[in-house]
Design an enzyme around this catalytic site. Structure first.
Site, PDB file in Angstrom:
ATOM      1  N   LYS A   1       0.839  -1.194   0.000  1.00  0.00           N
ATOM      2  CA  LYS A   1       0.000   0.000   0.000  1.00  0.00           C
ATOM      3  C   LYS A   1       0.881   1.252   0.000  1.00  0.00           C
ATOM      4  CE  LYS A   1      -4.068  -1.957   0.181  1.00  0.00           C
ATOM      5  NZ  LYS A   1      -5.106  -1.761  -0.861  1.00  0.00           N
TER       6      LYS A   1
ATOM      7  N   ASP B   1      -0.119  -0.432  -4.565  1.00  0.00           N
ATOM      8  CA  ASP B   1      -1.542  -0.096  -4.674  1.00  0.00           C
ATOM      9  C   ASP B   1      -1.768   1.262  -4.028  1.00  0.00           C
ATOM     10  OD1 ASP B   1      -4.280   0.043  -4.775  1.00  0.00           O
ATOM     11  OD2 ASP B   1      -4.646  -1.650  -3.432  1.00  0.00           O
TER      12      ASP B   1
ATOM     13  N   GLU C   1      -1.340  -0.423  -8.967  1.00  0.00           N
ATOM     14  CA  GLU C   1      -2.793  -0.570  -8.933  1.00  0.00           C
ATOM     15  C   GLU C   1      -3.475   0.765  -8.629  1.00  0.00           C
ATOM     16  OE1 GLU C   1      -5.937  -3.065  -6.162  1.00  0.00           O
ATOM     17  OE2 GLU C   1      -4.028  -3.996  -6.713  1.00  0.00           O
TER      18      GLU C   1
ATOM     19  N   LYS D   1     -12.994  -8.407  -8.035  1.00  0.00           N
ATOM     20  CA  LYS D   1     -13.405  -8.867  -6.708  1.00  0.00           C
ATOM     21  C   LYS D   1     -14.840  -9.360  -6.805  1.00  0.00           C
ATOM     22  CE  LYS D   1     -10.258  -5.606  -4.493  1.00  0.00           C
ATOM     23  NZ  LYS D   1     -10.079  -4.449  -3.580  1.00  0.00           N
TER      24      LYS D   1
END
Length: 333
Positions: free
Chosen positions: A111, A142, A168, A220
């Site tokens: 992250k 991400d 991402e 997802k």
């Protein structure tokens, strides 16, 4: 044509159990993960849209829960799914401890662009991950839409020294993703762009593929309305995909595993983001879906009565979730 079974709201509520499970590390601003788990006819299912999501968006998550718990899942094409480690926006010194929760994983997603942190923090964290993974490990970042176009180009140019697998959702809109991708190519920075929010939160999840704004998609099962709908989107998009989770319990992870296991050969673009139960300090099943030798077997664990009681949400939160189920079910008709 929608094949999601119709389930009366009374039946949904009767099978619902609301849990509140602490996280080991603060993740997306969350220190307690709330979820509704259904003791459903075809196996346990999960409804866990984040609390800030509106009912229209959350209704797709309920559609997925109904489909998984009352419908039929496609036959798996593989017995296990390789998964990546997920590194929250922690200090660099905490990275080895985080990675230790993902035994055998040779891919890590890190992250970045956390509010209140700097590019220096991101560089230190990603450097620590690369050092821990070695030169043969895959490292992804991400940003969760956290950068402007200029910030994304600057940050990813700086992060390129760590040989990133992909970045991402660096920015929020499809045109911004396309511009970042174009500018990185122009300055010789070889980083692929992956779209997540531009797929799962979009009215048109295929827009990013049509615009040429991403090299691959993050899909997802819950946000896209279930496994069947996600498979349709993947087929139409024609791009490689990585299946990921939304900090689900093992029940939601099972839904993601069944999606990943149903994808045709050659579509999966490496390890999937389905190892995140390791970030929770508890679970609703006795045998959690966590990585073993870097992969998770495709299966449906049963709900555990003791765990459901241990992590039972407070009465006011249970009431809030039950009211949310009723509203979302009404939207689904």
């Amino acid at each position: 044509m929608d094949q999601t079974p119709h389930v009366p709201v009374d039946e949904l509520l009767a099978s619902a159990r609301v849990v509140a499970i602490p996280t080991r590390t603060r993740f997306r601003g969350i220190s307690v993960r709330e979820a509704v788990l259904f003791d459903a006819p075809t196996g346990a299912s999960e409804f866990s849209p984040f609390v800030e999501y509106g009912d229209a968006e959350a209704a797709q998550w309920l559609r997925a829960a109904i489909d998984f718990g009352w419908g039929r899942s496609p036959e798996p094409l593989r017995e296990s799914v390789e998964v990546n480690a997920t590194v929250p926006a922690v200090a660099a010194a905490e990275v080895p401890g985080i990675l230790a929760r993902f035994p055998g994983c040779r891919t890590a997603k890190v992250k970045v662009a956390e509010r209140g942190q700097s590019l220096g923090d991101d560089l230190a964290r990603v450097r620590a991950v690369r050092e821990a993974m070695g030169t043969d490990g895959r490292v992804r970042v991400d940003a969760n839409t956290g950068w402007s176009v200029d910030d994304a180009v600057d940050a990813l140019t700086a992060l390129a020294e760590f040989d990133l697998d992909y970045a991402e959702q660096p920015c929020i809109t499809v045109p911004e993703l396309a511009e970042v991708r174009t500018r990185l190519a122009a300055n010789g920075t070889p980083i692929r762009i992956a779209a997540d929010e531009s797929v799962r939160k979009a009215e048109d999840p295929l827009a990013v593929a049509r615009a040429g704004a991403a090299d691959l998609l993050i899909v997802k099962a819950q946000p896209l309305g279930g496994i069947a709908r996600a498979l349709d989107i993947v087929a139409e998009a024609g791009l490689p995909v990585v299946v990921s989770s939304a900090l689900d319990t093992s029940v939601g992870i099972s839904m993601g595993l069944h999606l990943a296991a149903a994808l045709p050969e050659g579509v999966l673009a490496g390890a999937c983001g389905l190892g995140t139960v390791a970030l929770l300090d508890g679970d609703a099943v006795a045998d959690p879906l966590v990585p073993v030798d870097g992969a998770i077997a495709v299966r449906r664990p049963a709900l555990d009565a003791d765990a459901l009681e241990r992590f039972r949400a407070p009465a006011e939160r249970e009431r809030w979730w039950r009211e949310r189920i009723a509203r979302c079910a009404a939207l689904l008709g």
